[in-house]
Design an enzyme around this catalytic site. Sequence first.
Site, PDB file in Angstrom:
ATOM      1  N   SER A 179      -9.957  -0.362   6.624  1.00 26.56           N
ATOM      2  CA  SER A 179      -9.384  -0.321   5.276  1.00 26.56           C
ATOM      3  C   SER A 179      -8.621  -1.552   4.814  1.00 26.56           C
ATOM      4  CB  SER A 179      -8.483   0.901   5.138  1.00 26.56           C
ATOM      5  OG  SER A 179      -9.286   2.040   5.032  1.00 26.56           O
TER       6      SER A 179
ATOM      7  N   SER B 117      -9.960   1.983   2.371  1.00 25.09           N
ATOM      8  CA  SER B 117      -9.102   2.763   1.511  1.00 25.09           C
ATOM      9  C   SER B 117      -8.085   1.929   0.734  1.00 25.09           C
ATOM     10  CB  SER B 117      -8.340   3.806   2.334  1.00 25.09           C
ATOM     11  OG  SER B 117      -7.458   3.176   3.256  1.00 25.09           O
TER      12      SER B 117
ATOM     13  N   LYS C  99       0.850  -1.200   0.000  1.00 22.74           N
ATOM     14  CA  LYS C  99       0.000   0.000   0.000  1.00 22.74           C
ATOM     15  C   LYS C  99       0.882   1.245   0.000  1.00 22.74           C
ATOM     16  CE  LYS C  99      -4.078   1.954   2.319  1.00 22.74           C
ATOM     17  NZ  LYS C  99      -4.993   1.836   3.462  1.00 22.74           N
TER      18      LYS C  99
HETATM   19  N1  GLN Z   1     -13.427   4.154   5.614  1.00 20.33           N
HETATM   20  C1  GLN Z   1     -12.896   4.622   6.840  1.00 20.33           C
HETATM   21  C2  GLN Z   1     -12.594   6.098   6.752  1.00 20.33           C
HETATM   22  O1  GLN Z   1     -12.852   6.678   5.766  1.00 20.33           O
HETATM   23  C3  GLN Z   1     -11.682   3.842   7.253  1.00 20.33           C
HETATM   24  C4  GLN Z   1     -10.473   4.209   6.513  1.00 20.33           C
HETATM   25  C5  GLN Z   1      -9.268   3.442   6.951  1.00 20.33           C
HETATM   26  O2  GLN Z   1      -9.368   2.413   7.627  1.00 20.33           O
HETATM   27  N2  GLN Z   1      -8.132   3.967   6.608  1.00 20.33           N
HETATM   28  O3  GLN Z   1     -12.098   6.645   7.669  1.00 20.33           O
END
Ligand code: GLN
Length: 502
Positions: free
Chosen positions: A193, A169, A94
């Site tokens: 994410s 994400s 990532k």
């Molecule tokens: N979807 C969640 C957010 O927008 C989690 C994102 C993540 O785990 N980085 O914060």
Amino acid sequence: MTEAQRLTVGERTDSDFTTWTAAELAEKIHSREISSVEVTQAHLDRISDVDGEINAFIHVSADEALAAAHNVDAAIAAGDTPTSSLAGVPLALKDAFVTTDAPTTSGSKMLEGYMSPYDATLTLRLRSAGIPILGKTNMDEFAMGSSTENSAYGPTRNPWDLERTPGGSGGGSSAALAAGMAPLAIGTDTGGSIRQPAALTNTVGVKPTYGTVSRYGLIACASSLDQGGPAARTVKDTARLHQVIAGFDQNDATSSRHEIADVVAAAKQGANGDLKGVKVGVVKQFQQAEALQVGVRERYEANLEQLKSQGAELIEVDCPNFDHALNAYYLIQFSEISSNLARFDGMRYGLRAGDDGTRSADEVMSLSRAEGFGPEVKRRIMLGTYALSVGYYDAYYLQAQRVRNLVAQDYAKAFEQVDIIAAPTTPTTAFKLGELVDDPLQMYLFDLFTLPLNLAGVCGMSLPGGLSSDTQLPTGLQLMGPAHGEDRIYRVGSAFEAGREN
Ligand code: GLN
């Protein structure tokens, strides 16, 4: 209805390394029946073939990956013991982890082309484990989002249906796994994410206990919630990767000195499919969630039945504060974002806009931030700054911290009664690109089942729960364990995987 266009990894065939598991690849590489260079090249070829459509990678590091693969082959040929159980098996990283040999953008225009002067601890661990890094995967900007559409580098498409999101994400990492572009991947999980994209792409992803995977060199989203973690297509492969990346790091002030559970042994133990004596909690509040799609609920119930048929005992647990977890999460996360992202000021890193010699430093900062950040990032910085401001701090941030404690207490109570909790990972299967991106509140609701775990700092896994009968798309079964209870989630995950009929 036309058949959705699919680019998922094919049935396993001997001649195509991109269909193999990481464990199979490692064994044959270590016994010199195949080489890491061949395996790495096969995955790079697959990336060339399909990533134009999927957009899982922001940057592909072909030369660096092949050089790393060559080093593993040479060491094995010289009779050296492989440096890890995954030496020679390539991985997708990532783009939130810094690397000295490839740009790190965190999905943001702010960091376009940014080269880090140092490697993240996790990057170093991968390198010393002999794992070639194929490239850096796409993500929502600074890990804010649930669909990878907030990336400055275009959305990632779900290999199961190219019109749909792979989640976020870390959509890039999960899509890479699902499409056979990598057998291993790394994600980060602040509110879901790693697990959420795993669920939407039929892959496995784990959010380790907070503090067990170093955050040194991880570009921060919300520091008290962020955690790097492993992903793959099987529980066993995920366990091997987990073992490579977890462990104390003196460079990370929140790193835990707690002993890391032997997750590889736990996965092996579970592989016989026997769950006799295991108490599995079912959260009452999740059962009542209205947002749950019919087909997802069906799969979840079938998954629970399967666990029962394998010998597990199902017990309902009451977690009343989970109803407030979403609000608390976003308040805390936005507040931490507003403080963490202050470092991107157009002076120290990446983009600098409008610096033509006529403007003040303040003006350049403001122009750089206006140009470098996307709309979701700006929204969160502004809301977080508001929540932390004088007069509101107690009402918002402090209150949210209290809820956070209550959520942790709910988990602690639940884990007095059960060994593990089983939940859906997401309320629905993959949604269409563009469907939620203009509706931030709906997008936030997508994390309903994943984010309580980050608030409490405990651990969880999402693994394939079968295709939903209404959409024919993947669902995820989420297994949650107590802090440092990774052995439980790997054992039960592996047993569930072994017992799966479809
Ligand atoms: N979807 C969640 C957010 O927008 C989690 C994102 C993540 O785990 N980085 O914060």
